[in-house]
Design a protein around this motif. Structure first.
Motif, mmCIF file in Angstrom:
data_model
loop_
_atom_site.group_PDB
_atom_site.id
_atom_site.type_symbol
_atom_site.label_atom_id
_atom_site.label_comp_id
_atom_site.label_asym_id
_atom_site.label_seq_id
_atom_site.Cartn_x
_atom_site.Cartn_y
_atom_site.Cartn_z
ATOM 1 N N THR A 190 26.011 59.569 41.800
ATOM 2 C CA THR A 190 24.854 59.111 42.581
ATOM 3 C C THR A 190 24.280 60.218 43.452
ATOM 4 O OG1 THR A 190 26.186 58.323 44.448
ATOM 5 C CG2 THR A 190 25.756 56.753 42.654
ATOM 6 N N LEU A 191 25.028 61.296 43.651
ATOM 7 C CA LEU A 191 24.592 62.391 44.528
ATOM 8 C C LEU A 191 24.022 63.590 43.772
ATOM 9 C CD1 LEU A 191 27.592 62.369 47.019
ATOM 10 C CD2 LEU A 191 25.294 61.489 47.422
ATOM 11 N N LEU A 192 23.976 63.533 42.455
ATOM 12 C CA LEU A 192 23.540 64.682 41.654
ATOM 13 C C LEU A 192 22.151 65.179 42.044
ATOM 14 C CD1 LEU A 192 24.827 63.722 38.109
ATOM 15 C CD2 LEU A 192 25.724 65.479 39.647
ATOM 16 N N GLY A 193 21.225 64.289 42.268
ATOM 17 C CA GLY A 193 19.862 64.687 42.592
ATOM 18 C C GLY A 193 19.674 65.198 44.005
ATOM 19 N N GLU A 194 20.700 65.075 44.826
ATOM 20 C CA GLU A 194 20.586 65.472 46.224
ATOM 21 C C GLU A 194 21.277 66.793 46.539
ATOM 22 O OE1 GLU A 194 21.178 62.224 49.068
ATOM 23 O OE2 GLU A 194 21.374 60.911 47.328
ATOM 24 N N SER A 218 29.058 61.961 54.096
ATOM 25 C CA SER A 218 29.226 62.520 55.440
ATOM 26 C C SER A 218 29.747 63.958 55.380
ATOM 27 C CB SER A 218 30.190 61.636 56.237
ATOM 28 O OG SER A 218 30.555 62.241 57.437
ATOM 29 N N GLY A 219 30.708 64.203 54.498
ATOM 30 C CA GLY A 219 31.250 65.552 54.348
ATOM 31 C C GLY A 219 30.209 66.531 53.839
ATOM 32 N N LEU A 220 29.430 66.111 52.847
ATOM 33 C CA LEU A 220 28.384 66.986 52.308
ATOM 34 C C LEU A 220 27.278 67.224 53.327
ATOM 35 C CD1 LEU A 220 28.193 65.565 48.681
ATOM 36 C CD2 LEU A 220 29.112 67.783 49.394
ATOM 37 N N GLU A 221 26.946 66.212 54.122
ATOM 38 C CA GLU A 221 25.941 66.397 55.176
ATOM 39 C C GLU A 221 26.442 67.367 56.230
ATOM 40 O OE1 GLU A 221 25.181 62.422 56.538
ATOM 41 O OE2 GLU A 221 23.707 62.041 54.951
ATOM 42 N N ARG A 222 27.704 67.250 56.567
ATOM 43 C CA ARG A 222 28.298 68.150 57.569
ATOM 44 C C ARG A 222 28.270 69.601 57.090
ATOM 45 N NH1 ARG A 222 32.722 67.603 61.699
ATOM 46 N NH2 ARG A 222 32.549 69.653 62.631
ATOM 47 N N LEU A 223 28.403 69.791 55.783
ATOM 48 C CA LEU A 223 28.347 71.133 55.204
ATOM 49 C C LEU A 223 26.919 71.582 54.916
ATOM 50 C CD1 LEU A 223 31.351 70.822 52.734
ATOM 51 C CD2 LEU A 223 31.301 72.087 54.888
ATOM 52 N N ASN A 224 25.943 70.757 55.273
ATOM 53 C CA ASN A 224 24.513 71.034 55.072
ATOM 54 C C ASN A 224 24.176 71.308 53.609
ATOM 55 O OD1 ASN A 224 23.856 70.814 57.831
ATOM 56 N ND2 ASN A 224 24.612 72.887 58.161
ATOM 57 N N LEU A 225 24.692 70.480 52.715
ATOM 58 C CA LEU A 225 24.466 70.682 51.289
ATOM 59 C C LEU A 225 23.523 69.664 50.663
ATOM 60 C CD1 LEU A 225 28.048 71.625 50.133
ATOM 61 C CD2 LEU A 225 26.085 73.114 50.400
ATOM 62 N N LEU A 226 23.282 68.560 51.324
ATOM 63 C CA LEU A 226 22.407 67.547 50.741
ATOM 64 C C LEU A 226 20.943 67.956 50.911
ATOM 65 C CD1 LEU A 226 24.095 64.169 51.670
ATOM 66 C CD2 LEU A 226 24.117 65.379 49.509
ATOM 67 N N VAL A 227 20.184 67.847 49.828
ATOM 68 C CA VAL A 227 18.760 68.162 49.836
ATOM 69 C C VAL A 227 18.017 66.870 50.120
ATOM 70 C CG1 VAL A 227 16.841 68.985 48.424
ATOM 71 C CG2 VAL A 227 19.119 69.953 48.120
ATOM 72 N N PRO A 228 17.087 66.861 51.082
ATOM 73 C CA PRO A 228 16.322 65.637 51.323
ATOM 74 C C PRO A 228 15.591 65.217 50.061
ATOM 75 C CG PRO A 228 15.918 67.256 53.048
ATOM 76 C CD PRO A 228 16.736 67.937 51.977
ATOM 77 N N LYS A 229 15.532 63.906 49.825
ATOM 78 C CA LYS A 229 14.862 63.393 48.626
ATOM 79 C C LYS A 229 13.401 63.819 48.633
ATOM 80 C CE LYS A 229 17.911 59.618 47.726
ATOM 81 N NZ LYS A 229 18.080 58.241 47.382
ATOM 82 N N GLY A 230 12.910 64.210 47.460
ATOM 83 C CA GLY A 230 11.539 64.679 47.337
ATOM 84 C C GLY A 230 11.410 66.184 47.487
ATOM 85 N N ASP A 231 12.447 66.846 48.017
ATOM 86 C CA ASP A 231 12.448 68.300 48.182
ATOM 87 C C ASP A 231 13.220 68.886 47.007
ATOM 88 O OD1 ASP A 231 12.395 70.887 49.087
ATOM 89 O OD2 ASP A 231 13.984 70.622 50.551
ATOM 90 N N SER A 232 12.571 69.650 46.180
ATOM 91 C CA SER A 232 13.263 70.242 45.025
ATOM 92 C C SER A 232 13.577 71.693 45.321
ATOM 93 C CB SER A 232 12.395 70.137 43.772
ATOM 94 O OG SER A 232 11.197 70.833 43.972
ATOM 95 N N ARG A 233 14.813 72.032 45.051
ATOM 96 C CA ARG A 233 15.256 73.416 45.255
ATOM 97 C C ARG A 233 15.400 74.093 43.939
ATOM 98 N NH1 ARG A 233 19.814 73.493 49.969
ATOM 99 N NH2 ARG A 233 18.492 72.704 51.567
#
Length: 126
Positions: free
Chosen positions: A78-82, A111-126
């Motif tokens: 569920t987190l692949l796109g983020e 929560s762990g991925l957010e703490r590591l600043n790895l989640l990309v906000p939805k709609g933002d493509s990297r």
């Protein structure tokens, strides 16, 4: 289910992520992440983020370990796109993961991925 191309398989990929990356501990999980490219060994995939699981015997007998692994694979899918496509993540389940619900495991992983600043906000493509 987590598609095959998004899974870590080789020992060296697991080791590079755990030893060379950052980590964040939660009550039932430890999240190890490595983001970027390694030009010497070319370990990082560009096909998308890759996930690896470590579920030891401390979590419980085989049936319990497999249940925890299935739950974690589902949450990871569920987190692949983020996540950035050059990110490798190793999720190490702690003994408490056996009793945690899928929703709780999802919350802790996010929560762990957010703490590591790895989640990309939805709609933002990297």
């Amino acid at each position: 289910m987590l598609p095959e191309q998004y899974r870590l398989h080789r020992r060296r990929d697991f080791s590079a992520t755990v030893r060379g990356g950052r980590r964040c501990g939660r009550r039932d999980l430890v999240v190890h992440a490595f983001s970027g490219t390694d030009t010497e060994t070319n370990l990082i995939s560009t096909t998308g983020p890759r996930f690896g699981l470590v579920v030891s015997k401390a979590v419980g007998p085989a049936v319990v370990r497999h249940r925890v692994a299935r739950r974690l694979r589902h949450v990871a899918a569920t987190l692949l796109g983020e996540l950035d496509s050059s990110t490798d993540v190793v999720i190490r389940a702690l003994p408490g993961a056996a009793e945690a619900s899928s929703q709780e495991l999802a919350r802790q992983l996010r929560s762990g991925l957010e703490r590591l600043n790895l989640l990309v906000p939805k709609g933002d493509s990297r």
